[in-house]
Design an enzyme around this catalytic site. Structure first.
Site, short mmCIF file in Angstrom:
data_model
loop_
_atom_site.label_atom_id
_atom_site.label_comp_id
_atom_site.label_asym_id
_atom_site.label_seq_id
_atom_site.Cartn_x
_atom_site.Cartn_y
_atom_site.Cartn_z
N ARG A 1 29.42 37.82 40.45
CA ARG A 1 29.99 38.51 39.15
C ARG A 1 28.89 38.45 38.07
O ARG A 1 28.80 39.11 37.22
CB ARG A 1 31.22 37.44 38.73
CG ARG A 1 32.45 37.84 39.37
CD ARG A 1 33.47 37.16 39.02
NE ARG A 1 34.86 37.57 39.70
CZ ARG A 1 35.75 36.79 40.42
NH1 ARG A 1 35.57 35.48 40.50
NH2 ARG A 1 36.82 37.04 41.03
N ASP B 1 31.44 39.90 45.92
CA ASP B 1 32.70 39.95 45.12
C ASP B 1 32.87 41.45 44.50
O ASP B 1 31.86 42.07 44.85
CB ASP B 1 32.88 39.07 43.87
CG ASP B 1 34.16 38.64 43.82
OD1 ASP B 1 35.12 39.44 43.44
OD2 ASP B 1 34.81 37.42 44.00
N HIS C 1 38.28 41.58 47.56
CA HIS C 1 37.07 41.36 46.73
C HIS C 1 35.74 42.10 47.21
O HIS C 1 34.61 41.63 47.39
CB HIS C 1 36.84 39.96 46.69
CG HIS C 1 37.84 39.21 45.64
ND1 HIS C 1 37.97 39.58 44.18
CD2 HIS C 1 38.56 38.34 46.05
CE1 HIS C 1 38.93 38.92 43.87
NE2 HIS C 1 39.21 38.10 44.71
N ASP D 1 40.58 35.26 50.10
CA ASP D 1 41.35 34.98 48.79
C ASP D 1 42.00 36.44 48.14
O ASP D 1 41.17 37.49 48.38
CB ASP D 1 40.62 34.07 47.93
CG ASP D 1 39.64 34.73 47.29
OD1 ASP D 1 38.65 35.18 47.85
OD2 ASP D 1 39.54 34.76 45.94
N GLU D 2 42.96 36.18 47.69
CA GLU D 2 43.49 37.27 46.85
C GLU D 2 43.55 38.49 47.28
O GLU D 2 43.04 39.63 46.51
CB GLU D 2 42.82 37.32 45.03
CG GLU D 2 42.80 36.10 44.44
CD GLU D 2 42.16 35.74 43.33
OE1 GLU D 2 42.85 35.08 42.41
OE2 GLU D 2 41.26 36.50 43.15
N TYR E 1 37.69 23.75 38.69
CA TYR E 1 36.84 25.04 37.92
C TYR E 1 36.43 24.84 36.61
O TYR E 1 37.25 24.59 35.69
CB TYR E 1 38.51 25.85 37.83
CG TYR E 1 38.37 26.84 39.16
CD1 TYR E 1 38.30 26.25 40.50
CD2 TYR E 1 38.98 28.04 39.09
CE1 TYR E 1 38.49 27.23 41.46
CE2 TYR E 1 39.18 28.73 40.33
CZ TYR E 1 39.02 28.21 41.32
OH TYR E 1 39.43 28.83 42.74
N PHE E 2 35.04 25.03 36.67
CA PHE E 2 34.42 24.50 35.64
C PHE E 2 34.07 25.57 34.52
O PHE E 2 33.50 25.58 33.49
CB PHE E 2 32.92 23.92 35.89
CG PHE E 2 33.08 22.60 36.50
CD1 PHE E 2 34.35 21.84 36.35
CD2 PHE E 2 32.07 21.79 36.69
CE1 PHE E 2 34.53 20.56 36.85
CE2 PHE E 2 31.85 20.46 36.96
CZ PHE E 2 33.34 19.91 37.29
N ASP E 3 34.63 27.10 34.78
CA ASP E 3 34.69 27.88 34.14
C ASP E 3 36.10 27.96 33.10
O ASP E 3 35.92 28.57 32.04
CB ASP E 3 34.69 29.19 34.77
CG ASP E 3 35.98 29.31 35.59
OD1 ASP E 3 36.16 28.55 36.40
OD2 ASP E 3 36.67 30.50 35.73
N TRP F 1 32.96 30.12 38.18
CA TRP F 1 33.17 31.52 38.41
C TRP F 1 32.67 32.05 37.15
O TRP F 1 32.74 31.65 35.79
CB TRP F 1 34.56 31.85 38.47
CG TRP F 1 34.95 31.11 39.69
CD1 TRP F 1 36.01 30.01 39.67
CD2 TRP F 1 34.92 31.77 41.00
NE1 TRP F 1 36.20 29.78 41.02
CE2 TRP F 1 35.89 30.60 41.96
CE3 TRP F 1 34.32 32.81 41.38
CZ2 TRP F 1 35.92 30.78 43.19
CZ3 TRP F 1 34.61 32.94 43.06
CH2 TRP F 1 35.20 31.88 43.63
N THR F 2 31.45 33.11 37.24
CA THR F 2 31.00 33.59 36.19
C THR F 2 31.22 34.92 35.50
O THR F 2 30.51 36.03 35.06
CB THR F 2 29.31 33.81 36.51
OG1 THR F 2 29.06 34.68 37.79
CG2 THR F 2 28.95 32.34 36.88
#
Length: 679
Positions: A178, A207, A271, A344-345, A438-440, A490-491
């Site tokens: 990202r 992604d 993704h 995922d997703e 999740y550190f975002d 996640w960026t």
């Protein structure tokens, strides 16, 4: 034993002076500032002093793990210490590998410190390396400097340390899809990871926002279309790009020297937008608009939601041939045991709409799309195993657990239930729950201006991270399936390196300790005491970190507002310290009315040097799916350290002036590796 009076003295030292705290901690080994906290420590009188004639002795195979330590010491002390093979020496610094130290495991170590010698014992080179990082933390923070300092007494208090980690997987995931981060950024991250004994770097290489690794068999994957944000998105150039295979080998070598394993992730079958742009025949449908990659936050304007309108086609044999080629090259350049394949997703609705997919499911007797995804996962897992690797995917792949091979490990992001689901079903699992790893996600205040994902309901505080127990609800036998823990960055929003550092630190230190020390032995207050000193170390390493209040620089009150536009000014001289990109934010906190902003100007000694002119609204909105009009973007190209800087905003109340809020100001320096915000 630490007496009550010793504790009081220690607290007073910390409060009165950070420098004094350094002295107090180092006069007694039991009062150390090591993170993560060692398993056991006993003190003794005296100290070992590093001198110009100190020699490093090493037994067979112990030289490589001490190389980074001796290089660090040379930079800061100015001494090039001798390193020679160990014979029968009793003085100096001795590194001894012994296969008899089975109780310490592969990463454990023992250190004995006397005035004459430091003796380090470990079963493997990994243990030796971890011991050097403990010794590093027992020295003053100035040891991190690249400049010689002759005024410091480089000494370590006497005693013994025995240590080993709880988990073998203590990880950090960097999303480089990202937002791309170059080799130098990742090397700096590995330096800090090594210091705090984090040993897994998970690279999220693909992604919807970009393919970030060279695959020689498929050169279109690293074309401009798939690796460079479209010019219309106005993204800084450093946020685009990819790693060549030579650069990946360089990163892997760098990681190996620091006891870090690099895990690659290719996220499929969802993704996969760049893959489908490069090789349209692999998509499940014909949707390829827009025909370029763009930042995550633009997804809603293009697709109406955050998910791509196309996936890889699970019924197409060409997809498996393609992935076989990709994983073949990954296996050759990454020595890690695991290859991550995402999973995922995946938007199953896209599969349900395609007649050829429904026909395939009928032919294969697949009852639903969950079983179709399991079919896909089974095929991919088999391909990865053929390369001599183990597959690992996000816990979304557990939706059809009964048909999933047990050789596939699970990375659980959906919380304790998902972790327990994996372990109880006999799958090895890495605990990486959204809450709290999740550190975002914001860590304290939704109105502090930090670049965090505010769409989540949780706040991932330092305390929550430190106190998290990954084996909650598991029996002792089920707990054996927990490989370890991991933080994810996640960026999508956290794009600037400074912002990412502020999101990661000091939370990453809490994660490091959570994954290291035995269950039930964590002490939050003790950790916070040690964190006081470690902030000095982060300062020396040029790492920005979160401080209470985040980027809040001022406030606005009803008395400052009118029903017509008028100016509010804030002195931002102390927050303006280098050339860089600036975000000025207006975060409504209370009142009957919102506030409207027309333009924002940065003044240098009264002269306008930067301007953002657009209509913005300071309201309650904090989500991700709309433009954040309350953020204003400026750029400073000719910083003057002697100048006075004023931020001037033209604002008015909306249908009234009863509005209060925070003004935030955040400068991200262009020299992102060497310049940090003054403390």
């Amino acid at each position: 034993m630490i007496t009550r009076s010793s504790k009081i003295s220690l607290v007073l030292a910390i409060v009165s002076s950070t420098c004094t705290a350094e002295v107090v901690f180092k006069s007694n080994l039991a009062l150390n500032n090591i993170i993560p906290k060692p398993l056991s420590i006993s003190r003794a009188d005296g100290k070992f002093e590093l001198k110009s004639n100190t020699t490093f002795y090493y037994s067979k195979d112990a030289l490589a793990p001490i190389g980074m330590f001796t290089e660090l010491l040379k930079n800061s002390t100015g001494i090039k210490f001798k390193t020679v093979p160990l014979k029968q020496e009793k003085q100096g610094i001795l590194f001894i590998l012994s296969d008899t130290l089975n109780s310490l495991g592969d990463e454990g170590y023992k250190i004995k410190i006397s005035p004459q010698s430091i003796s380090v014992y470990a079963k493997t080179g990994a243990g030796i390396f971890n011991a050097t990082q403990t010794l590093r933390q027992l020295l003053p923070a100035d040891i991190e400097s690249k400049t010689r300092n002759n005024k410091i007494n480089w000494s370590i208090p006497c005693g013994e340390i025995t240590d080993k980690p709880r988990y073998s997987w203590r990880g950090y995931m960097q999303d480089v899809s990202r937002t791309f981060y170059d080799v130098d950024v990742m090397k700096k991250y590995m330096d800090v990871m090594a210091l705090y004994k984090l040993n897994v770097l998970h690279l999220h290489l693909t992604d919807d926002q970009g393919w970030r690794i060279e695959i020689k068999k498929y050169p279109k994957l690293t074309s401009t279309k798939t690796t460079v944000f479209d010019p219309s998105t106005k993204q800084p150039a450093e946020r685009s790009g990819f790693y060549t295979q030579d650069q990946i080998r360089e990163l892997v070598k760098y990681a190996t020297a620091r006891n870090i394993t690099v895990i690659p992730e290719i996220d499929v079958p969802g993704h996969s937008w760049p893959t489908i742009l490069a090789y349209p025949e692999l998509g499940v449908n014909q949707n390829r608009k827009p025909d370029y990659i763009f930042p995550f936050l633009d997804s809603w304007s293009h697709w109406g939601n955050q998910f791509t309108p196309n996936t890889l086609d699970p019924t197409n044999e060409k997809v498996y041939e393609f992935l076989d080629g990709v994983f073949t090259e990954l296996a050759q350049i990454f020595p890690a045991t695991y290859i991550h394949f995402g999973g995922d997703e995946v938007r199953h609705v896209l599969w349900e709409k395609e007649p050829h997919v429904q026909q395939f499911m009928k032919e294969k007797s697949l009852k639903n799309t969950n079983e179709l995804q399991s079919y896909f996962v089974g095929r991919i897992s088999a391909i990865i195993k053929e390369k001599g690797k183990k597959p690992i995917g996000w816990n979304d792949i557990l939706s059809d657990a009964k048909n999933l091979t047990k050789e596939t490990a699970i990375m659980s992001w959906l919380g304790d239930e998902a972790i327990a689901d994996a372990a109880k079903n006999g799958f090895y699992v890495v605990a990486t729950p959204t809450d709290p790893f999740y550190f975002d996600i914001t860590q304290a205040d939704r109105n502090d201006g930090t670049m965090s994902d505010l769409a989540y309901g949780n706040i991932n505080s330092l305390e929550k991270i430190y106190n998290y127990e990954p084996e909650t609800g598991l029996s002792a036998e089920e707990g054996k399936f927990i490989l370890g823990i991991q933080a994810n960055q996640w960026t999508a929003i956290t794009q600037e390196l400074k912002d990412m550092n502020v999101q990661n630190f000091p939370r990453l230190l809490a994660l490091a300790e959570t994954g290291w020390i035995p269950k039930g032995e964590r002490n939050l207050n003790n950790f916070k005491d040690r964190l006081v000193i470690n902030r000095n170390r982060l300062n020396a390493l040029k790492i920005d970190y979160y401080k209470p209040g985040g980027y809040i620089t001022g406030k606005w009150e009803p008395v400052q507002l009118s029903n017509d536009y008028q100016n509010i000014e804030w002195d931002v001289s102390k927050k303006t310290y280098a050339n860089g990109r600036i975000i000025a934010g207006f975060y409504y906190t209370s009142g009957a009315n919102f506030m409207q902003i027309k333009k924002v100007e940065l003044l240098e000694n009264g002269k306008i040097v930067a301007l953002d002119e657009h209509i913005g609204t300071a309201d309650k909105f904090r989500g991700t799916h709309k433009t954040k009009s309350f953020l204003y973007h400026l750029q400073l190209n000719n910083y003057n350290p002697k100048a006075k800087y004023i931020l001037r905003a033209s604002v008015k109340g909306i249908n009234g002036i009863d509005s209060k809020g925070n003004f935030t100001y955040n400068l991200n320096p262009f020299d992102r590796l060497n310049v940090v915000e003054p403390k």
